[in-house]
Design a protein around this motif. Structure first.
Motif, short mmCIF file in Angstrom:
data_model
loop_
_atom_site.label_atom_id
_atom_site.label_comp_id
_atom_site.label_asym_id
_atom_site.label_seq_id
_atom_site.Cartn_x
_atom_site.Cartn_y
_atom_site.Cartn_z
N LYS A 105 -8.14 19.73 -3.06
CA LYS A 105 -9.26 18.89 -3.47
C LYS A 105 -8.73 17.71 -4.26
O LYS A 105 -7.88 17.85 -5.14
N GLY A 106 -9.20 16.52 -3.95
CA GLY A 106 -8.73 15.34 -4.65
C GLY A 106 -7.47 14.75 -4.05
O GLY A 106 -6.79 13.97 -4.70
N ALA A 107 -7.15 15.14 -2.82
CA ALA A 107 -5.97 14.60 -2.16
C ALA A 107 -6.07 13.09 -2.06
O ALA A 107 -7.16 12.52 -2.02
N ALA A 108 -4.93 12.45 -2.03
CA ALA A 108 -4.91 10.99 -2.00
C ALA A 108 -5.54 10.45 -0.73
O ALA A 108 -5.54 11.10 0.32
N ASP A 109 -6.07 9.24 -0.81
CA ASP A 109 -6.67 8.56 0.33
C ASP A 109 -5.58 8.28 1.37
O ASP A 109 -4.65 7.52 1.09
N PRO A 110 -5.68 8.88 2.56
CA PRO A 110 -4.63 8.67 3.56
C PRO A 110 -4.48 7.22 3.97
O PRO A 110 -3.37 6.75 4.23
N ALA A 111 -5.58 6.47 4.00
CA ALA A 111 -5.50 5.06 4.39
C ALA A 111 -4.65 4.27 3.40
O ALA A 111 -3.85 3.41 3.79
N ALA A 112 -4.80 4.59 2.11
CA ALA A 112 -4.03 3.88 1.09
C ALA A 112 -2.54 4.20 1.21
O ALA A 112 -1.68 3.33 1.05
N ILE A 113 -2.23 5.46 1.52
CA ILE A 113 -0.83 5.87 1.66
C ILE A 113 -0.21 5.23 2.89
O ILE A 113 0.93 4.76 2.87
N ILE A 114 -0.96 5.22 3.98
CA ILE A 114 -0.47 4.63 5.23
C ILE A 114 -0.17 3.14 5.01
O ILE A 114 0.85 2.62 5.47
N ALA A 115 -1.06 2.46 4.29
CA ALA A 115 -0.84 1.04 4.00
C ALA A 115 0.35 0.85 3.08
O ALA A 115 1.19 -0.04 3.29
N LEU A 116 0.46 1.71 2.06
CA LEU A 116 1.55 1.60 1.10
C LEU A 116 2.91 1.73 1.77
O LEU A 116 3.84 0.99 1.47
N LEU A 117 3.01 2.66 2.73
CA LEU A 117 4.28 2.95 3.40
C LEU A 117 4.42 2.26 4.75
O LEU A 117 5.35 2.54 5.50
#
Length: 235
Positions: A105-117
């Motif tokens: 619960k509260g896992a990071a936003d996958p879209a933000a991680i994909i953009a970051l990397l």
């Protein structure tokens, strides 16, 4: 700024690791020859190995204290771990690898991680078709997707060619600074330690031989030897 309290003794057969470090740092580099105990320190933080005595606290989270006693199970430590072999699933797509097993619960936003990397154009490709640098970024994304309190990195650039290392270093700096995730970081590279870590601990045969800001270690004889000393077999 994150706090690291790594003060413990860990025994593995005839080999032992003894470390006593308390420092405020965003990233801490563990350096030294192969077999010096660097990965063992990461595994103790992760809860994969149990110290014989001592205390482990990272970013205000008590993970282990033999005196209490307290030993948070590995699955409850909220730690992301990127080991040397990455442990990716080659038959799966990048998207499937990144989201695999992320149920916290509260896992990071996958879209933000994909953009970051910078993985947006790779999401539907199979991992088996990726370069070493691309696989490293996928491994980082999967570790971050669970929303870890700490991200453990074991030589994340060892399999990456020089042309792509800068992009991975930039990604690690963004993880450190923009996401605020503490980074215990194993490396043999002085340049990486200086670029990423605020503090470095040099280990040899399971003992701390030097510690301090990475640049200081590079001008100190004992610290420099930790980067340049020949390798030996791991315990």
């Amino acid at each position: 700024m994150a706090g690291f309290e790594l003060a413990f003794a860990l025994h593995q057969g005839t080999f032992s690791v003894v470390i006593d470090v308390a420092v405020e740092a965003r990233a801490i580099a563990l350096v030294g020859p192969s077999g010096s105990g660097k990965t063992s320190v990461l595994e103790a933080i992760a809860g994969l190995r149990t110290p014989a005595r001592g205390r482990i606290v990272v970013a205000g989270h008590l993970l282990f204290d033999a005196a209490v006693p307290a030993n948070v199970p590995a699955r409850a430590r909220h730690i992301g771990y990127v080991p040397q072999d990455l442990l990716l699933f080659p038959h799966m797509t990048v998207r499937q690898n990144v989201t695999y097993g992320a149920h916290r619960k509260g896992a990071a936003d996958p879209a933000a991680i994909i953009a970051l990397l910078e993985l947006g154009t790779l999401m539907e490709r199979r991992v088996s078709s990726l370069s070493g640098g691309e696989r490293q970024r996928v491994a980082l994304a999967r570790a971050l997707h669970s929303g870890p309190d700490v991200l453990l990195l074991d030589e994340p650039l060892a399999a990456v060619d020089l042309a792509r290392r800068r992009r991975i270093v930039d990604a690690l700096l963004r993880i450190r600074d923009e996401l605020g995730v503490p980074l215990p970081y194993v490396t043999h590279s002085p340049e990486e330690a200086v670029a990423i870590a605020d503090y470095a601990v040099a280990l040899d045969e399971g003992r701390v031989v030097a510690s301090g800001p990475p640049r200081d270690l590079l001008v100190n004889h004992d610290g420099l030897a930790a980067f340049t000393k020949g390798t030996k077999s791991s315990p």
